[in-house]
Design a protein around this motif. Structure first.
Motif, PDB file in Angstrom:
ATOM      1  N   LEU A 153       0.849  -1.194   0.000  1.00  0.00           N
ATOM      2  CA  LEU A 153       0.000   0.000   0.000  1.00  0.00           C
ATOM      3  C   LEU A 153       0.879   1.236   0.000  1.00  0.00           C
ATOM      4  O   LEU A 153       1.770   1.373   0.847  1.00  0.00           O
ATOM      5  N   VAL A 154       0.625   2.138  -0.960  1.00  0.00           N
ATOM      6  CA  VAL A 154       1.362   3.399  -1.057  1.00  0.00           C
ATOM      7  C   VAL A 154       0.359   4.535  -1.197  1.00  0.00           C
ATOM      8  O   VAL A 154      -0.477   4.517  -2.107  1.00  0.00           O
ATOM      9  N   LEU A 155       0.437   5.514  -0.298  1.00  0.00           N
ATOM     10  CA  LEU A 155      -0.427   6.696  -0.332  1.00  0.00           C
ATOM     11  C   LEU A 155       0.431   7.905  -0.654  1.00  0.00           C
ATOM     12  O   LEU A 155       1.395   8.197   0.050  1.00  0.00           O
ATOM     13  N   THR A 156       0.094   8.600  -1.743  1.00  0.00           N
ATOM     14  CA  THR A 156       0.861   9.773  -2.171  1.00  0.00           C
ATOM     15  C   THR A 156       0.003  11.023  -2.077  1.00  0.00           C
ATOM     16  O   THR A 156      -1.228  10.954  -2.220  1.00  0.00           O
ATOM     17  N   ASP A 157       0.656  12.177  -1.870  1.00  0.00           N
ATOM     18  CA  ASP A 157      -0.069  13.432  -1.751  1.00  0.00           C
ATOM     19  C   ASP A 157      -0.187  14.099  -3.123  1.00  0.00           C
ATOM     20  O   ASP A 157       0.094  13.487  -4.160  1.00  0.00           O
ATOM     21  N   ALA A 158      -0.598  15.374  -3.110  1.00  0.00           N
ATOM     22  CA  ALA A 158      -0.874  16.072  -4.367  1.00  0.00           C
ATOM     23  C   ALA A 158       0.358  16.258  -5.234  1.00  0.00           C
ATOM     24  O   ALA A 158       0.258  16.344  -6.458  1.00  0.00           O
ATOM     25  N   VAL A 159       1.554  16.311  -4.624  1.00  0.00           N
ATOM     26  CA  VAL A 159       2.783  16.519  -5.393  1.00  0.00           C
ATOM     27  C   VAL A 159       3.523  15.214  -5.656  1.00  0.00           C
ATOM     28  O   VAL A 159       4.647  15.224  -6.161  1.00  0.00           O
ATOM     29  N   GLY A 160       2.906  14.089  -5.326  1.00  0.00           N
ATOM     30  CA  GLY A 160       3.499  12.799  -5.623  1.00  0.00           C
ATOM     31  C   GLY A 160       4.448  12.264  -4.570  1.00  0.00           C
ATOM     32  O   GLY A 160       5.122  11.258  -4.806  1.00  0.00           O
ATOM     33  N   GLN A 222      -5.850   1.546  -8.206  1.00  0.00           N
ATOM     34  CA  GLN A 222      -5.539   2.948  -7.932  1.00  0.00           C
ATOM     35  C   GLN A 222      -6.832   3.726  -7.688  1.00  0.00           C
ATOM     36  O   GLN A 222      -7.796   3.584  -8.442  1.00  0.00           O
ATOM     37  N   ARG A 223      -6.815   4.557  -6.651  1.00  0.00           N
ATOM     38  CA  ARG A 223      -7.969   5.379  -6.322  1.00  0.00           C
ATOM     39  C   ARG A 223      -7.504   6.768  -5.905  1.00  0.00           C
ATOM     40  O   ARG A 223      -6.529   6.915  -5.178  1.00  0.00           O
ATOM     41  N   ALA A 224      -8.222   7.790  -6.369  1.00  0.00           N
ATOM     42  CA  ALA A 224      -7.942   9.178  -5.977  1.00  0.00           C
ATOM     43  C   ALA A 224      -9.048   9.652  -5.035  1.00  0.00           C
ATOM     44  O   ALA A 224     -10.231   9.363  -5.259  1.00  0.00           O
ATOM     45  N   PHE A 225      -8.680  10.358  -3.981  1.00  0.00           N
ATOM     46  CA  PHE A 225      -9.654  10.874  -3.023  1.00  0.00           C
ATOM     47  C   PHE A 225      -9.030  12.059  -2.293  1.00  0.00           C
ATOM     48  O   PHE A 225      -7.850  12.366  -2.467  1.00  0.00           O
ATOM     49  N   HIS A 232      -5.226  13.140  -2.605  1.00  0.00           N
ATOM     50  CA  HIS A 232      -4.277  12.053  -2.393  1.00  0.00           C
ATOM     51  C   HIS A 232      -4.592  10.931  -3.378  1.00  0.00           C
ATOM     52  O   HIS A 232      -5.677  10.879  -3.971  1.00  0.00           O
ATOM     53  N   ARG A 233      -3.650  10.034  -3.531  1.00  0.00           N
ATOM     54  CA  ARG A 233      -3.826   8.883  -4.412  1.00  0.00           C
ATOM     55  C   ARG A 233      -3.328   7.628  -3.698  1.00  0.00           C
ATOM     56  O   ARG A 233      -2.233   7.628  -3.119  1.00  0.00           O
ATOM     57  N   LEU A 234      -4.136   6.583  -3.754  1.00  0.00           N
ATOM     58  CA  LEU A 234      -3.814   5.325  -3.089  1.00  0.00           C
ATOM     59  C   LEU A 234      -3.554   4.260  -4.144  1.00  0.00           C
ATOM     60  O   LEU A 234      -4.379   4.042  -5.041  1.00  0.00           O
ATOM     61  N   GLN A 235      -2.396   3.593  -4.046  1.00  0.00           N
ATOM     62  CA  GLN A 235      -2.043   2.492  -4.947  1.00  0.00           C
ATOM     63  C   GLN A 235      -1.887   1.216  -4.127  1.00  0.00           C
ATOM     64  O   GLN A 235      -1.196   1.206  -3.097  1.00  0.00           O
ATOM     65  N   LEU A 236      -2.549   0.168  -4.586  1.00  0.00           N
ATOM     66  CA  LEU A 236      -2.486  -1.134  -3.937  1.00  0.00           C
ATOM     67  C   LEU A 236      -1.887  -2.136  -4.920  1.00  0.00           C
ATOM     68  O   LEU A 236      -2.434  -2.344  -6.010  1.00  0.00           O
TER      69      LEU A 236
END
Length: 470
Positions: A153-160, A222-225, A232-236
């Motif tokens: 699981l990786v959670l990234t912010d608006a700037v990656g 991948q999901r954006a929320f 933020h963007r969540l990648q599984l």
């Protein structure tokens, strides 16, 4: 009903005392004892005191006010002192709550309205503390579960930049080291191209990479929320190799069961008829032998067609997309099956392998007629968008349950007794070979729709490549 120890009763008593004191001071200044005292000092003690000027009403009131103001100020201080202390305590409590500290409580024991307010405040603080404790426990449980899940699981912010990553993600991307604060795009620069391409697509994907001396298949979701008002963007990243291996074994078992069932259905009658034919030949009853041999031939042809169908699915040729005019294509399709057009025919030609797509549509329309709905409700729709061509076959049958919808596209899965489970699987195989996908959905009002979604740009590029190589 007012209580004797209420603030209102206390304030009423203090105001009554202040009013009585004002009346007494006014009477003492104007009536008695101040005038008599001054007269006694002048006469009996022979003091030289001038006769006082009569004060009158206004003078008495002014004198009473001069005496009463300090008393009123002291009484007001007595009334407002507990309120001031409570307001300061509440101010400190609100500041603590604002900082996330819910341990603050007010230790003042009163039996009036202020005491009731203090007790309610302390009860609120206790409730907030319990809720905070439960929330911390749930967050700890959730973090433990997320950290120890095998899904990276990786959670990234608006700037990656990476805002959160679990243990599986740290081992997958950074050798077990911490990922928080790193630029995810820079981290992906050293990963296999298939992984980077899947992440850059911004959509769910299935990809295979070389890892630890072998191939590893991953499913990327991948999901954006928005989190705390920020995007933020969540990648599984889920490892699918073992799951796919289990599915492959299950599929092979299903294949073996289907083939065994079909072989037994054909070989048992053939064996029985061969024995009967031999017995008839031994008896010299040759008149019935042609019928026996004809039945054996029929079962052999059925078995041959069954095996040929599986072989054609296993040896599906690579599609050869070309420009296809819709009018002759639909006329040819109408020779094999009945349907009703639900949309206008597109003006632009399609780009696909006409033979393979025609076979898919024949199977889908045949399934639609066998669904149990009205034959005139079997429709064919052609819709072009900027990026894809959607070919949809719909019926008004009973539709499918959620369980069947989830497995309908798997090879050899069928709900029909005589079904091979290859119709929808073949449609999926051909459509994906064209770079598209198949979707199934129940319709409002009953029925099922099966959509072939073919990408226009990819099909046109394939046609151009073929034309340039000729």
């Amino acid at each position: 009903m007012l209580r004797l120890n209420s603030l209102q009763m206390r304030l009423t008593a203090l105001l009554a005392v202040a009013g009585l004191a004002g009346a007494l001071i006014y009477a003492g200044v104007t009536q008695w004892p101040l005038p008599q005292l001054l007269q006694w000092l002048r006469k009996d003690l022979a003091l030289t005191i001038h006769a006082p000027m009569p004060l009158g009403i206004y003078g008495g009131m002014l004198a009473s006010l001069i005496v009463l103001l300090p008393l009123a100020f002291w009484l007001a201080g007595q009334v407002m002192a507990p309120v001031s202390r409570l307001l300061r305590a509440l101010e400190g409590a609100v500041a603590s709550y604002r900082d996330g500290d819910f341990s603050f409580s007010i230790a003042i024991d009163r039996r009036d309205e202020l005491g009731e307010l203090i007790r309610m405040h302390n009860a609120l603080g206790q409730t907030l503390r319990e809720q905070r404790q439960h929330l911390v426990q749930r967050e700890l449980l959730l973090d433990t579960v997320v950290q120890n899940t095998p899904v990276a699981l990786v959670l990234t912010d608006a700037v990656g930049r990476i805002a959160y990553a679990n243990i599986a993600a740290r081992h997958l991307f950074h050798g077990g080291r911490n990922l928080v604060g790193l630029d995810f795009a820079e981290l992906l620069a050293d990963t296999p191209e298939a992984l980077r391409r899947a992440v850059d697509s911004g959509e769910d994907a299935l990809f295979t990479v070389e890892m630890d001396g072998g191939e590893e298949t991953f499913h990327l979701s991948q999901r954006a929320f928005r989190l705390q008002g920020r995007p933020h963007r969540l990648q599984l990243f889920r490892r699918m190799t073992r799951e796919l291996s289990r599915q492959e074994v299950a599929t092979w078992k299903r294949v073996i069961r289907v083939i065994s069932h079909e072989l037994n259905n054909s070989l048992a009658p053939i064996s029985s008829l061969a024995h009967s034919g031999a017995e008839l030949a031994r008896r010299g009853d040759i008149e019935r032998l042609p019928g026996v041999f004809a039945t054996i031939g029929e079962r052999a042809r059925h078995l041959h067609g069954f095996i040929a169908g599986y072989a054609s699915f296993a040896k599906l040729p690579t599609p050869q997309p070309v420009a296809v005019e819709w009018a002759p294509f639909l006329e040819g399709l109408a020779l094999h099956c009945r349907y009703r057009m639900a949309t206008p025919v597109p003006q632009q030609p399609g780009h696909f392998d006409a033979v393979q797509i025609e076979q898919v549509l024949i199977n889908l329309i045949k399934n639609a007629h066998e669904s149990g709905g009205a034959d005139d409700e079997v429709t064919l729709s052609l819709v072009e968008t900027a990026s894809e061509l959607r070919i949809e076959v719909a019926d008004r049958g009973p539709g499918m349950s959620e369980t069947v919808l989830a497995q309908a596209l798997l090879p050899f899965y069928s709900t029909k007794r005589s079904g091979t489970g290859l119709g929808l699987a073949l449609a999926r195989e051909i459509t994906e070979a064209h770079g598209g996908r198949v979707t199934l959905a129940n319709r409002e009002g009953g029925g099922l729709s099966v959509s072939l979604r073919l990408p226009l740009m990819q099909a046109q590029a394939q046609v151009q490549v073929q034309a340039s190589t000729r």
